[in-house]
Design a protein around this motif. Structure first.
Motif, PDB file in Angstrom:
ATOM      1  N   SER A 238     -31.438 -52.255  45.038  1.00  0.00           N
ATOM      2  CA  SER A 238     -32.051 -52.072  46.350  1.00  0.00           C
ATOM      3  C   SER A 238     -31.637 -50.754  46.985  1.00  0.00           C
ATOM      4  O   SER A 238     -30.485 -50.339  46.884  1.00  0.00           O
ATOM      5  CB  SER A 238     -31.671 -53.240  47.266  1.00  0.00           C
ATOM      6  OG  SER A 238     -32.121 -54.453  46.697  1.00  0.00           O
ATOM      7  N   THR A 239     -32.592 -50.111  47.647  1.00  0.00           N
ATOM      8  CA  THR A 239     -32.338 -48.878  48.374  1.00  0.00           C
ATOM      9  C   THR A 239     -31.503 -49.166  49.616  1.00  0.00           C
ATOM     10  O   THR A 239     -30.595 -48.414  49.964  1.00  0.00           O
ATOM     11  CB  THR A 239     -33.681 -48.234  48.805  1.00  0.00           C
ATOM     12  OG1 THR A 239     -34.553 -48.167  47.678  1.00  0.00           O
ATOM     13  CG2 THR A 239     -33.472 -46.856  49.385  1.00  0.00           C
ATOM     14  N   VAL A 240     -31.840 -50.258  50.292  1.00  0.00           N
ATOM     15  CA  VAL A 240     -31.168 -50.659  51.530  1.00  0.00           C
ATOM     16  C   VAL A 240     -30.812 -52.136  51.407  1.00  0.00           C
ATOM     17  O   VAL A 240     -31.636 -52.945  50.984  1.00  0.00           O
ATOM     18  CB  VAL A 240     -32.084 -50.469  52.764  1.00  0.00           C
ATOM     19  CG1 VAL A 240     -31.364 -50.866  54.044  1.00  0.00           C
ATOM     20  CG2 VAL A 240     -32.588 -49.036  52.848  1.00  0.00           C
ATOM     21  N   VAL A 241     -29.566 -52.478  51.777  1.00  0.00           N
ATOM     22  CA  VAL A 241     -29.143 -53.876  51.833  1.00  0.00           C
ATOM     23  C   VAL A 241     -28.851 -54.195  53.297  1.00  0.00           C
ATOM     24  O   VAL A 241     -28.018 -53.547  53.925  1.00  0.00           O
ATOM     25  CB  VAL A 241     -27.892 -54.140  50.973  1.00  0.00           C
ATOM     26  CG1 VAL A 241     -27.434 -55.586  51.113  1.00  0.00           C
ATOM     27  CG2 VAL A 241     -28.174 -53.812  49.508  1.00  0.00           C
TER      28      VAL A 241
ATOM     29  N   GLN B 258     -24.474 -47.155  48.639  1.00  0.00           N
ATOM     30  CA  GLN B 258     -25.753 -47.710  49.063  1.00  0.00           C
ATOM     31  C   GLN B 258     -25.807 -47.736  50.576  1.00  0.00           C
ATOM     32  O   GLN B 258     -24.775 -47.802  51.240  1.00  0.00           O
ATOM     33  CB  GLN B 258     -25.863 -49.152  48.592  1.00  0.00           C
ATOM     34  CG  GLN B 258     -26.868 -49.365  47.535  1.00  0.00           C
ATOM     35  CD  GLN B 258     -26.916 -50.839  47.160  1.00  0.00           C
ATOM     36  OE1 GLN B 258     -26.032 -51.611  47.453  1.00  0.00           O
ATOM     37  NE2 GLN B 258     -27.971 -51.191  46.499  1.00  0.00           N
ATOM     38  N   ARG B 259     -27.011 -47.726  51.099  1.00  0.00           N
ATOM     39  CA  ARG B 259     -27.166 -47.878  52.545  1.00  0.00           C
ATOM     40  C   ARG B 259     -27.040 -49.360  52.882  1.00  0.00           C
ATOM     41  O   ARG B 259     -27.765 -50.197  52.339  1.00  0.00           O
ATOM     42  CB  ARG B 259     -28.527 -47.351  52.978  1.00  0.00           C
ATOM     43  CG  ARG B 259     -28.783 -47.559  54.453  1.00  0.00           C
ATOM     44  CD  ARG B 259     -30.096 -46.955  54.868  1.00  0.00           C
ATOM     45  NE  ARG B 259     -30.479 -47.431  56.182  1.00  0.00           N
ATOM     46  CZ  ARG B 259     -31.653 -47.201  56.720  1.00  0.00           C
ATOM     47  NH1 ARG B 259     -32.552 -46.496  56.071  1.00  0.00           N
ATOM     48  NH2 ARG B 259     -31.934 -47.680  57.909  1.00  0.00           N
ATOM     49  N   HIS B 260     -26.109 -49.661  53.769  1.00  0.00           N
ATOM     50  CA  HIS B 260     -25.904 -51.039  54.229  1.00  0.00           C
ATOM     51  C   HIS B 260     -26.039 -51.083  55.743  1.00  0.00           C
ATOM     52  O   HIS B 260     -25.566 -50.190  56.428  1.00  0.00           O
ATOM     53  CB  HIS B 260     -24.503 -51.548  53.860  1.00  0.00           C
ATOM     54  CG  HIS B 260     -24.369 -51.935  52.436  1.00  0.00           C
ATOM     55  ND1 HIS B 260     -24.397 -53.237  52.020  1.00  0.00           N
ATOM     56  CD2 HIS B 260     -24.209 -51.194  51.321  1.00  0.00           C
ATOM     57  CE1 HIS B 260     -24.263 -53.275  50.697  1.00  0.00           C
ATOM     58  NE2 HIS B 260     -24.150 -52.045  50.263  1.00  0.00           N
TER      59      HIS B 260
ATOM     60  N   TYR C  39     -21.360 -55.832  48.741  1.00  0.00           N
ATOM     61  CA  TYR C  39     -21.290 -54.447  49.200  1.00  0.00           C
ATOM     62  C   TYR C  39     -21.151 -53.546  47.990  1.00  0.00           C
ATOM     63  O   TYR C  39     -20.288 -53.769  47.141  1.00  0.00           O
ATOM     64  CB  TYR C  39     -20.112 -54.225  50.152  1.00  0.00           C
ATOM     65  CG  TYR C  39     -20.064 -52.815  50.656  1.00  0.00           C
ATOM     66  CD1 TYR C  39     -20.849 -52.420  51.734  1.00  0.00           C
ATOM     67  CD2 TYR C  39     -19.296 -51.848  50.019  1.00  0.00           C
ATOM     68  CE1 TYR C  39     -20.848 -51.108  52.181  1.00  0.00           C
ATOM     69  CE2 TYR C  39     -19.289 -50.537  50.455  1.00  0.00           C
ATOM     70  CZ  TYR C  39     -20.067 -50.172  51.533  1.00  0.00           C
ATOM     71  OH  TYR C  39     -20.075 -48.882  51.961  1.00  0.00           O
ATOM     72  N   PHE C  40     -22.012 -52.556  47.897  1.00  0.00           N
ATOM     73  CA  PHE C  40     -21.961 -51.600  46.799  1.00  0.00           C
ATOM     74  C   PHE C  40     -21.784 -50.204  47.378  1.00  0.00           C
ATOM     75  O   PHE C  40     -22.661 -49.717  48.086  1.00  0.00           O
ATOM     76  CB  PHE C  40     -23.232 -51.675  45.938  1.00  0.00           C
ATOM     77  CG  PHE C  40     -23.328 -52.953  45.172  1.00  0.00           C
ATOM     78  CD1 PHE C  40     -22.770 -53.054  43.905  1.00  0.00           C
ATOM     79  CD2 PHE C  40     -23.935 -54.066  45.719  1.00  0.00           C
ATOM     80  CE1 PHE C  40     -22.828 -54.245  43.198  1.00  0.00           C
ATOM     81  CE2 PHE C  40     -23.994 -55.260  45.019  1.00  0.00           C
ATOM     82  CZ  PHE C  40     -23.442 -55.346  43.756  1.00  0.00           C
TER      83      PHE C  40
ATOM     84  N   ALA D 140     -28.794 -56.616  44.520  1.00  0.00           N
ATOM     85  CA  ALA D 140     -28.193 -55.678  45.471  1.00  0.00           C
ATOM     86  C   ALA D 140     -28.167 -54.258  44.900  1.00  0.00           C
ATOM     87  O   ALA D 140     -28.525 -53.299  45.583  1.00  0.00           O
ATOM     88  CB  ALA D 140     -26.792 -56.139  45.852  1.00  0.00           C
ATOM     89  N   ALA D 141     -27.773 -54.130  43.642  1.00  0.00           N
ATOM     90  CA  ALA D 141     -27.668 -52.807  43.028  1.00  0.00           C
ATOM     91  C   ALA D 141     -29.027 -52.129  42.903  1.00  0.00           C
ATOM     92  O   ALA D 141     -29.125 -50.899  42.959  1.00  0.00           O
ATOM     93  CB  ALA D 141     -27.008 -52.921  41.654  1.00  0.00           C
TER      94      ALA D 141
END
Length: 136
Positions: free
Chosen positions: A78-81, A96-98, A92-93, A75-76
């Motif tokens: 990744s650009t987008v989750v 970051q874009r979620h 959830y970080f 997750a950390a």
């Protein structure tokens, strides 16, 4: 200097249907332009065979994929989750874009229902690719 390759992590509960189909679409549409990951909060033993069949119908082979547990490292990095129905158990970080894609779960559904889910995921992934890799 070139932009770093964007990466997308698709997360659903079992990593057997929605997230696997989304990852298959993204690999198919973006090739090496986007790094693709998928995982689940409670991975199943295998990818949903009906999801495999639905993707095969559009020329995308996901038979070589296996459900895996989502890790904070995935997750950390990744650009987008993009989460799909796993609610509070998805990582959830902050910063970051979620996105949370509300999609029916293909588990236990027949091929006709899974085709509809597959097509909706395909449309969403096409829009995501256009955002991540704008023309020019």
């Amino acid at each position: 200097m070139t932009d770093p390759t964007p990466s997308v992590l698709f997360v659903c509960v079992h990593n057997a249907g929605r997230s696997q189909m989304a990852a298959g679409w993204l690999r198919h549409l973006a090739g090496d332009a986007v790094e693709v990951r998928s995982a689940g909060s409670a991975p199943a033993d295998q990818v949903n065979p009906v999801a495999v069949e639905a993707m095969r119908e559009v020329g995308i082979d996901i038979t070589g994929q296996a459900p895996k547990i989502v890790t904070p490292q995935d997750a950390a990095a990744s650009t987008v989750v993009i989460t799909m129905g796993c609610g509070d158990v998805c990582p959830y970080f902050p910063g970051q874009r979620h996105e949370d894609w509300k999609l029916d779960d293909p588990a236990g559904q027949d091929i006709a229902a899974v085709r509809l889910i597959r097509d909706e995921i395909g449309d969403r992934v096409r829009a995501l690719v256009a955002e991540l890799r704008p023309a020019g």
